[in-house]
Write a protein that holds these residues in place. Sequence first.
Motif, mmCIF file in Angstrom:
data_model
loop_
_atom_site.group_PDB
_atom_site.id
_atom_site.type_symbol
_atom_site.label_atom_id
_atom_site.label_comp_id
_atom_site.label_asym_id
_atom_site.label_seq_id
_atom_site.Cartn_x
_atom_site.Cartn_y
_atom_site.Cartn_z
ATOM 1 N N LYS A 65 18.337 2.841 -14.524
ATOM 2 C CA LYS A 65 16.930 2.430 -14.594
ATOM 3 C C LYS A 65 16.431 1.980 -13.227
ATOM 4 C CE LYS A 65 16.497 0.970 -19.369
ATOM 5 N NZ LYS A 65 16.305 -0.144 -20.282
ATOM 6 N N VAL A 68 15.681 4.875 -11.012
ATOM 7 C CA VAL A 68 14.383 5.491 -11.330
ATOM 8 C C VAL A 68 13.254 4.680 -10.717
ATOM 9 C CG1 VAL A 68 12.815 6.079 -13.200
ATOM 10 C CG2 VAL A 68 15.224 6.590 -13.414
ATOM 11 N N VAL A 71 13.038 5.285 -6.977
ATOM 12 C CA VAL A 71 12.388 6.561 -6.658
ATOM 13 C C VAL A 71 10.879 6.436 -6.839
ATOM 14 C CG1 VAL A 71 12.148 8.949 -7.412
ATOM 15 C CG2 VAL A 71 14.403 7.937 -7.185
ATOM 16 N N PHE A 72 10.482 5.756 -7.930
ATOM 17 C CA PHE A 72 9.050 5.597 -8.204
ATOM 18 C C PHE A 72 8.365 4.815 -7.084
ATOM 19 C CE2 PHE A 72 5.344 3.912 -10.347
ATOM 20 C CZ PHE A 72 4.906 5.027 -11.034
ATOM 21 N N ILE A 75 7.950 6.885 -3.925
ATOM 22 C CA ILE A 75 6.831 7.833 -3.933
ATOM 23 C C ILE A 75 5.501 7.095 -3.929
ATOM 24 C CG2 ILE A 75 5.737 9.697 -5.203
ATOM 25 C CD1 ILE A 75 8.475 10.240 -6.456
ATOM 26 N N SER A 76 5.349 6.127 -4.844
ATOM 27 C CA SER A 76 4.005 5.623 -5.130
ATOM 28 C C SER A 76 3.498 4.647 -4.083
ATOM 29 C CB SER A 76 3.986 4.969 -6.502
ATOM 30 O OG SER A 76 4.785 3.819 -6.505
ATOM 31 N N ILE A 79 2.091 6.293 -0.854
ATOM 32 C CA ILE A 79 0.923 7.109 -1.190
ATOM 33 C C ILE A 79 -0.286 6.226 -1.445
ATOM 34 C CG2 ILE A 79 -0.009 8.739 -2.852
ATOM 35 C CD1 ILE A 79 2.134 9.974 -1.302
ATOM 36 N N HIS A 82 -1.608 4.855 1.705
ATOM 37 C CA HIS A 82 -2.257 5.943 2.458
ATOM 38 C C HIS A 82 -3.664 6.180 1.927
ATOM 39 C CE1 HIS A 82 -3.323 10.073 3.481
ATOM 40 N NE2 HIS A 82 -3.398 10.309 2.188
ATOM 41 N N ALA A 83 -3.777 6.211 0.580
ATOM 42 C CA ALA A 83 -5.094 6.463 -0.009
ATOM 43 C C ALA A 83 -6.054 5.323 0.326
ATOM 44 C CB ALA A 83 -4.964 6.627 -1.516
ATOM 45 N N ARG A 86 -7.042 5.594 4.075
ATOM 46 C CA ARG A 86 -7.936 6.732 4.294
ATOM 47 C C ARG A 86 -9.317 6.434 3.717
ATOM 48 N NH1 ARG A 86 -9.086 11.509 1.746
ATOM 49 N NH2 ARG A 86 -9.459 13.292 3.107
ATOM 50 N N LYS A 90 -12.741 6.425 5.764
ATOM 51 C CA LYS A 90 -13.847 7.325 5.394
ATOM 52 C C LYS A 90 -15.107 6.547 5.055
ATOM 53 C CE LYS A 90 -11.743 11.365 5.428
ATOM 54 N NZ LYS A 90 -12.153 12.572 6.124
ATOM 55 N N PRO B 98 -15.639 11.608 -0.009
ATOM 56 C CA PRO B 98 -14.797 12.772 0.260
ATOM 57 C C PRO B 98 -13.673 12.897 -0.749
ATOM 58 C CG PRO B 98 -14.390 11.050 1.865
ATOM 59 C CD PRO B 98 -15.554 10.614 1.060
ATOM 60 N N VAL B 104 -2.209 12.745 -1.505
ATOM 61 C CA VAL B 104 -2.429 12.107 -2.798
ATOM 62 C C VAL B 104 -2.333 13.131 -3.920
ATOM 63 C CG1 VAL B 104 -4.098 10.845 -4.178
ATOM 64 C CG2 VAL B 104 -3.828 10.303 -1.780
ATOM 65 N N LEU B 111 3.742 12.199 -9.909
ATOM 66 C CA LEU B 111 3.745 10.900 -10.583
ATOM 67 C C LEU B 111 3.197 10.975 -11.996
ATOM 68 C CD1 LEU B 111 2.571 8.513 -7.755
ATOM 69 C CD2 LEU B 111 4.813 8.660 -8.755
ATOM 70 N N MET B 114 5.693 11.233 -14.745
ATOM 71 C CA MET B 114 6.507 10.011 -14.804
ATOM 72 C C MET B 114 5.750 8.893 -15.505
ATOM 73 S SD MET B 114 8.187 10.076 -11.028
ATOM 74 C CE MET B 114 9.270 8.692 -11.061
#
Lengths: 115, 243
Positions: A65, A68, A71-72, A75-76, A79, A82-83, A86, A90, B98, B104, B111, B114
């Motif tokens: 567990k 997992v 890994v989550f 990734i998340s 990201i 980053h969002a 950005r 913007k 945008p 993403v 994701l 998951m």
Amino acid sequence: METILNYLGYFFVSIGAVFLVLGAFGILRMPDFYTRIQAGTKSSTLGAMSFIFGVGLLEPAWFIKTLVIVVFIAISNPISSHALARGAYKSHHQPYLKDGVDAYKEVENQKEVKL
Amino acid sequence: MRKLIIAALLIVVAYVLIDAFAEFQFGAERQGIKDYFLEHTPTDLQVANSVTAIIVSYRGFDTLGEVTVLFLAATGISTILYRRRSKHTGLNPLRKSPEASLIVKAAVKLLFPMILILGAYVFVHGHLTPGGGFQGGAIIATGFLLLLISYRQFKVEHSVVMWVESLAGIFFVTIGIFGIIYGPNANFLENFLPVGNLNELMSGGVIGLVYVAVGFKVAAELTGVLDTLVNIRETGDNKETKE
């Protein structure tokens, strides 16, 4: 075997704790949103990952567990920040530019010229 | 000066709170109801999570009402915001922001399954671990929110949402009626299935089934609400209505 696992687990947990504390300092000390978000994300990604991995080593029943979850987070977490960064750029949130170089803007301008 | 006033106010509030809670014994026995549930949920229903047992089994009718409240809230939001939906293809033409970046979009593909699995896990294991139908449904809805904000062309099919929601609601009520027919005391929403063993997935009688229904229902409702909210026109610009 168990003691080795325990020591490894405590090792990872302490690394995680140290990085989380450093991340908190980074958020306090950095001058603007972008530098703060990179301090917070880098340290909290590694910190949380190694913390949870260490917990998995301490409690072998939870190991899969925790893998997992690691890994989550891997990734998340990058990201999402980053969002966020950005999105802030913007919507014209000005970065703190000590030397006046805005590399992202230069790249965007080059794109426009090509198009 | 302002800070001084704030500090004085905080001290007054703290004094009142401390004064009020001074005689309040936390965790003290009051009505005996706590011990009843803690003793009886593992033996009667073989359910490890007492909270779930109370919500779905002892107070199942109440939960049906809660689900109805949620349904009414979702319907109300849709009704109020329906007229402000954009006309063209459901996409918001006035959204000038945008598009989400490639990183993403690629990550969402990874994701989203998951998140769906996590949500399903939470509501299927509602009677074993903390969580349940409402929480699992909310997690699934966040997965759809991720798709909605990262892919502009993604559109929630409202007919599918409606069908899932209705079927889940009918399933919930059907379980309740089965309780009248097959239950030992012939009560609405009574347990009529074998309770199984503690800490096993197939245990707790109807609790698991009810939570699966609740999970689907909450996920569908919240997804519909999020889709309506994403697709409304931004306020202060009445271009579309003037046409």
